[in-house]
Enzyme design. Structure first.
Site, PDB file in Angstrom:
ATOM      1  N   GLY A 285      12.166   1.593  -9.820  1.00  0.00           N
ATOM      2  CA  GLY A 285      10.876   1.660  -9.156  1.00  0.00           C
ATOM      3  C   GLY A 285      10.440   2.320  -9.140  1.00  0.00           C
ATOM      4  O   GLY A 285       9.270   2.237  -8.250  1.00  0.00           O
TER       5      GLY A 285
ATOM      6  N   THR B 137       8.447  -8.627  -9.790  1.00  0.00           N
ATOM      7  CA  THR B 137       8.614  -7.577  -8.907  1.00  0.00           C
ATOM      8  C   THR B 137       7.466  -7.384  -8.649  1.00  0.00           C
ATOM      9  O   THR B 137       7.069  -6.884  -7.663  1.00  0.00           O
ATOM     10  CB  THR B 137      10.064  -7.459  -8.292  1.00  0.00           C
ATOM     11  OG1 THR B 137      10.983  -8.535  -8.684  1.00  0.00           O
ATOM     12  CG2 THR B 137      10.044  -6.742  -6.714  1.00  0.00           C
ATOM     13  N   SER B 138       7.901  -5.764  -9.634  1.00  0.00           N
ATOM     14  CA  SER B 138       7.129  -5.197  -9.626  1.00  0.00           C
ATOM     15  C   SER B 138       5.194  -4.655  -9.664  1.00  0.00           C
ATOM     16  O   SER B 138       4.575  -4.362  -9.226  1.00  0.00           O
ATOM     17  CB  SER B 138       7.726  -3.303 -11.018  1.00  0.00           C
ATOM     18  OG  SER B 138       7.838  -4.446 -11.944  1.00  0.00           O
TER      19      SER B 138
ATOM     20  N   HIS C  81      20.127 -12.442 -16.502  1.00  0.00           N
ATOM     21  CA  HIS C  81      19.433 -11.876 -17.036  1.00  0.00           C
ATOM     22  C   HIS C  81      20.412 -10.442 -17.391  1.00  0.00           C
ATOM     23  O   HIS C  81      19.748  -9.297 -17.525  1.00  0.00           O
ATOM     24  CB  HIS C  81      18.039 -11.596 -16.199  1.00  0.00           C
ATOM     25  CG  HIS C  81      17.422 -12.669 -15.493  1.00  0.00           C
ATOM     26  ND1 HIS C  81      17.689 -13.116 -14.322  1.00  0.00           N
ATOM     27  CD2 HIS C  81      16.382 -12.954 -16.164  1.00  0.00           C
ATOM     28  CE1 HIS C  81      17.070 -14.048 -14.346  1.00  0.00           C
ATOM     29  NE2 HIS C  81      15.928 -14.402 -15.268  1.00  0.00           N
TER      30      HIS C  81
ATOM     31  N   GLY D 250       8.201  -7.607   0.041  1.00  0.00           N
ATOM     32  CA  GLY D 250       8.710  -7.757  -0.595  1.00  0.00           C
ATOM     33  C   GLY D 250       9.996  -7.722   0.370  1.00  0.00           C
ATOM     34  O   GLY D 250      11.186  -8.231   0.100  1.00  0.00           O
TER      35      GLY D 250
ATOM     36  N   GLY E  15      10.736  -1.245 -17.436  1.00  0.00           N
ATOM     37  CA  GLY E  15       9.477  -0.580 -18.846  1.00  0.00           C
ATOM     38  C   GLY E  15       9.051  -1.053 -18.947  1.00  0.00           C
ATOM     39  O   GLY E  15       7.500  -0.872 -19.162  1.00  0.00           O
TER      40      GLY E  15
ATOM     41  N   ASP F 106      17.067   4.250  -8.525  1.00  0.00           N
ATOM     42  CA  ASP F 106      16.756   2.842  -8.507  1.00  0.00           C
ATOM     43  C   ASP F 106      15.360   3.116  -9.423  1.00  0.00           C
ATOM     44  O   ASP F 106      13.927   4.360  -9.080  1.00  0.00           O
ATOM     45  CB  ASP F 106      15.796   2.430  -7.483  1.00  0.00           C
ATOM     46  CG  ASP F 106      14.745   1.316  -7.495  1.00  0.00           C
ATOM     47  OD1 ASP F 106      15.256   0.515  -7.945  1.00  0.00           O
ATOM     48  OD2 ASP F 106      14.010   1.939  -7.305  1.00  0.00           O
TER      49      ASP F 106
HETATM   50  N1  LIG Z   1      12.483  -6.110  -1.924  1.00  0.00           N
HETATM   51  C1  LIG Z   1      11.319  -5.675  -2.643  1.00  0.00           C
HETATM   52  N2  LIG Z   1      10.014  -4.326  -1.838  1.00  0.00           N
HETATM   53  C2  LIG Z   1      10.547  -3.767  -2.451  1.00  0.00           C
HETATM   54  N3  LIG Z   1      10.524  -3.541  -3.846  1.00  0.00           N
HETATM   55  C3  LIG Z   1      11.778  -4.131  -4.956  1.00  0.00           C
HETATM   56  C4  LIG Z   1      11.602  -5.491  -4.346  1.00  0.00           C
HETATM   57  N4  LIG Z   1      12.566  -5.718  -5.419  1.00  0.00           N
HETATM   58  C5  LIG Z   1      12.960  -5.205  -6.281  1.00  0.00           C
HETATM   59  N5  LIG Z   1      11.737  -4.150  -6.168  1.00  0.00           N
HETATM   60  C6  LIG Z   1      11.176  -2.914  -6.935  1.00  0.00           C
HETATM   61  O1  LIG Z   1      10.954  -3.637  -7.960  1.00  0.00           O
HETATM   62  C7  LIG Z   1      11.641  -2.812  -9.324  1.00  0.00           C
HETATM   63  C8  LIG Z   1      12.257  -3.567 -10.239  1.00  0.00           C
HETATM   64  O2  LIG Z   1      10.515  -4.206 -11.137  1.00  0.00           O
HETATM   65  P1  LIG Z   1      11.013  -4.990 -12.264  1.00  0.00           P
HETATM   66  O3  LIG Z   1      12.316  -4.733 -13.019  1.00  0.00           O
HETATM   67  O4  LIG Z   1      10.167  -4.126 -12.591  1.00  0.00           O
HETATM   68  O5  LIG Z   1      11.151  -6.687 -11.736  1.00  0.00           O
HETATM   69  P2  LIG Z   1      11.757  -7.690 -11.922  1.00  0.00           P
HETATM   70  O6  LIG Z   1      13.028  -6.891 -11.097  1.00  0.00           O
HETATM   71  O7  LIG Z   1      11.069  -8.957 -11.380  1.00  0.00           O
HETATM   72  O8  LIG Z   1      12.556  -7.765 -13.335  1.00  0.00           O
HETATM   73  C9  LIG Z   1      13.118  -2.497  -8.341  1.00  0.00           C
HETATM   74  O9  LIG Z   1      13.661  -0.891  -9.106  1.00  0.00           O
HETATM   75  C10 LIG Z   1      12.523  -2.097  -7.174  1.00  0.00           C
HETATM   76  O10 LIG Z   1      11.909  -0.550  -6.855  1.00  0.00           O
HETATM   77  O1  LIG Z   2      13.477 -12.585 -14.127  1.00  0.00           O
HETATM   78  C1  LIG Z   2      12.917 -13.251 -14.085  1.00  0.00           C
HETATM   79  C2  LIG Z   2      12.364 -13.311 -12.611  1.00  0.00           C
HETATM   80  O2  LIG Z   2      12.533 -12.470 -11.387  1.00  0.00           O
HETATM   81  P1  LIG Z   2      12.169 -11.105 -11.642  1.00  0.00           P
HETATM   82  O3  LIG Z   2      12.788 -10.551 -10.324  1.00  0.00           O
HETATM   83  O4  LIG Z   2      10.802 -11.723 -12.017  1.00  0.00           O
HETATM   84  O5  LIG Z   2      12.853 -10.311 -12.684  1.00  0.00           O
HETATM   85  C3  LIG Z   2      12.762 -15.105 -14.424  1.00  0.00           C
HETATM   86  O6  LIG Z   2      13.478 -14.264 -16.044  1.00  0.00           O
HETATM   87  C4  LIG Z   2      13.642 -16.138 -14.251  1.00  0.00           C
HETATM   88  O7  LIG Z   2      12.722 -16.583 -13.434  1.00  0.00           O
END
Ligand SMILES: Nc1ncnc2c1ncn2[C@@H]1O[C@H](COP(=O)(O)OP(=O)(O)O)[C@@H](O)[C@H]1O
Ligand SMILES: O=C(COP(=O)(O)O)[C@@H](O)CO
Length: 585
Positions: free
Chosen positions: A557, A443-444, A217, A485, A401, A555
């Site tokens: 998020g 995640t978010s 990624h 989380g 974003g 961070d």
């Molecule tokens: N286990 C967790 N518990 C709470 N918040 C988390 C956790 N892991 C990641 N985050 C939050 O999610 C944000 C990332 O969100 P986003 O980039 O939208 O999702 P992803 O990482 O799945 O692409 C991080 O900056 C953090 O604040």
């Molecule tokens: O990024 C992926 C999933 O992870 P996130 O934690 O939602 O960012 C994806 O490209 C790999 O499955």
């Protein structure tokens, strides 16, 4: 550089549309992704894979006989939502249960886990398995924390071929676990990828240097070394993989292994072959018998320049499964009998738009404020979308974003629809929660879905939402995010903001302050807490291997949550009396 796109936010959807149009022989679109063009034979376990877009042929290109029965396809670098996964799994289900398989990332773990629960509630036996093959992302003593990279392919294939042989779900899971435990990968990179619409690659590597220990990624490597020759690169990859053999493999000599040399997006096939020539020689010298090697692009990261080597240490059963035929858009092997024609198009099962439950006049009135607040959330996310992506790119994957924009926009749409149909505040928030999680994925997305759902449950559709109820909802949201989380204060996530925000709000409300004042205090503490995350080292998720790089940057998020609490305050002060008639403090 990704040059050809229309609206960057629509890139993943448009790519999927074109992919399905080009591959009708193998796949059929369903809500949330694709399934095989042929129906899953009755009594066969369905293997449903999935993940973010940007990794083609993972995941949609690996759907077809001998490999996956379906793939849930998320936004760029973000896991698909639980709703998408459930929909694909229901369409792929052949009556014998479903194994959901994905790479080990926080967003995927959350959404696939929730999907399995929902499938169980639908009466479908669903299990999950996260591939965790990347040696660079955590040490052998923490191997459950490892990311999934190109090891996805041999592990997915082992389980899918076992399903194709007619094994029962328990046995398919056992095979996935065995293949996972015997699969390791390691990679190197020369430049990061540039997401559609972005100006810069997610990371750069200085001229004449290489990053060691890549992610898929745009995570930079965990180390940097001088640019090697092809043979030196091969030696680094092979030596690293031979350093950590699975527990039940005493030494390399005499072992048989599936080998995948994977290009990440812009390394030429010829370069891969030059490297593979040495990989094969070195494994031969170590006494490893290579079985059906694969050299090519199997799990990519847009235009990233990098490659990884994967070994799956085979036993008799795994070898048979690795050698078994497969016929998918991007992975073909051996020969299969002609497909049995379908008995007809299985109907994609959609949930009917559920009726809006009855609500009191007070709650319907409050729903207008909830809608205005969600519009303010979407507007502030929109204003800061690039900044959020930039912060997330420092140690994460740069998509925060994009994900927040997709989620908040969808939440507004669903809230407006429910409001127009006379829903109360609780239902408006519940519909917004589902839409956010479904549209954003990642995640978010899962966590924001949980936040809005908790608030909705606390507000309900009957009483006017007073300050106590709002504070209770925020407290429950904070607990729900920690439950889901698994992060605690200090891990450098949104929890670092959510906890002080909830505590300040609850204390100020208990103190007798009106909601607008209490929220103001809480939003100020949120802003301070978000800024303070800059000094923390991440202990959760994708940013963890790059902990030091993120020092000095907050961070993503945490920052977006603080911005949102401030934007919502703006709405509360504009509509304090109108929509909080029973705010008796
Ligand atoms: N286990 C967790 N518990 C709470 N918040 C988390 C956790 N892991 C990641 N985050 C939050 O999610 C944000 C990332 O969100 P986003 O980039 O939208 O999702 P992803 O990482 O799945 O692409 C991080 O900056 C953090 O604040
Ligand atoms: O990024 C992926 C999933 O992870 P996130 O934690 O939602 O960012 C994806 O490209 C790999 O499955």
């Amino acid at each position: 550089m990704t040059r050809l796109f229309n609206d960057p936010a629509a890139f993943a959807d448009e790519a999927l549309e074109g992919f399905t149009a080009a591959h009708r022989r193998w796949v059929r679109p369903v809500t949330g992704g694709v399934v095989r063009a042929t129906r899953t034979p009755a009594g066969q376990v369905a293997v449903v894979i999935g993940g973010g877009s940007g990794h083609y042929p993972a995941f949609s290109g690996l759907v077809g006989r001998g490999l996956a029965h379906g793939a849930a396809v998320g936004n760029v670098f973000a896991s698909p939502s639980a709703q998408q996964i459930r929909s694909v799994a229901r369409a792929a289900h052949g009556g014998a249960g479903v194994l959901l398989m994905y790479g080990n990332y926080a967003g995927d773990v959350l959404h696939f886990g929730q999907a399995a629960e929902r499938l169980a509630a639908d009466g479908i036996d669903a299990r999950t398995f996260a591939v965790a093959d990347d040696m660079a992302s955590a040490g052998p003593d923490e191997s459950a924390e490892r990311r999934g990279i190109a090891g996805d392919l041999p592990v997915f294939k082992a389980a899918a071929a076992a399903a194709e042989q007619g094994l029962a779900l328990d046995d398919v899971v056992r095979v996935a676990e065995r293949a996972g435990a015997r699969t390791r990968s390691f990679g190197i990179a020369f430049s990061g990828c540039t997401l559609p619409g972005a100006d810069h690659p997610l990371f750069t590597v200085p001229e004449a240097r290489m990053a060691v220990g890549l992610g898929i990624h745009g995570e930079p490597g965990i180390g940097e070394e001088p640019l090697p020759t092809a043979d030196e690169a091969a030696r680094l990859l092979v030596d690293t993989l031979l350093q950590e053999l699975p527990e039940d493999v005493p030494g390399p000599r005499g072992q048989r292994a599936a080998v995948v040399l994977n290009g990440l997006g812009s390394v030429k096939y010829e370069e891969l072959f030059v490297v593979y020539r040495k990989v094969a020689a070195l494994l031969g010298e170590a006494g490893v018998e290579i079985v059906d090697p694969e050299v090519g692009e199997l799990v990519t990261s847009f235009d990233m320049a990098g490659l990884s080597l994967t070994l799956t240490w085979l036993d008799e059963e795994l070898e048979e499964l690795w050698r078994a035929p497969a016929d998918t858009p991007a992975f073909r092997k051996g020969t299969l009998d002609a497909p049995v024609p379908d008995a007809g198009e299985p109907s994609a099962e959609e949930d009917a738009d559920p009726a809006v439950p009855p609500a009191s006049e007070d709650s319907r009135h409050a729903a207008a404020t909830v809608l205005a607040a969600l519009e303010a959330v979407a507007a502030t996310v929109d204003t800061h979308v690039e900044e959020l992506g930039r912060i997330d790119a420092v140690a994460g994957d740069g998509d925060h974003g994009i994900g927040m924009r997709r989620g908040s926009t969808a939440a507004c749409g669903a809230a407006a629809d429910a409001h127009a149909r006379g829903a109360g505040a609780g239902t408006v928030l519940a519909r917004a929660a589902d839409a956010w999680a479904d549209r954003a994925g990642g995640t978010s997305g899962a966590l924001w879905g949980a936040i809005l759902r908790s608030l909705g449950t606390a507000l309900g559709d009957r009483e006017a939402p007073d300050a106590d109820r709002v504070a209770a909802g925020v407290t429950e949201a904070s607990a729900a995010v920690r439950r889901l989380g698994g992060a605690e204060v200090g891990d450098k996530t949104m929890v670092d903001v959510l906890v002080p925000f909830a505590e300040t709000l609850a204390a100020a409300v208990a103190d007798g302050q009106v909601l607008t004042d209490a929220w103001d205090l809480a939003a100020t503490s949120a802003t301070e807490a978000a800024a303070a995350t800059a000094a923390l080292l991440p202990r959760k998720g994708r940013a963890r291997p790059h902990a030091e790089k993120s020092l000095g940057t907050p961070d993503a998020g945490a920052h977006s949550l603080a911005l949102i609490t401030r934007a919502v305050h703006g709405v509360l002060i504009r509509r304090p009396h109108e929509d909080h008639p029973h705010d008796h403090h």
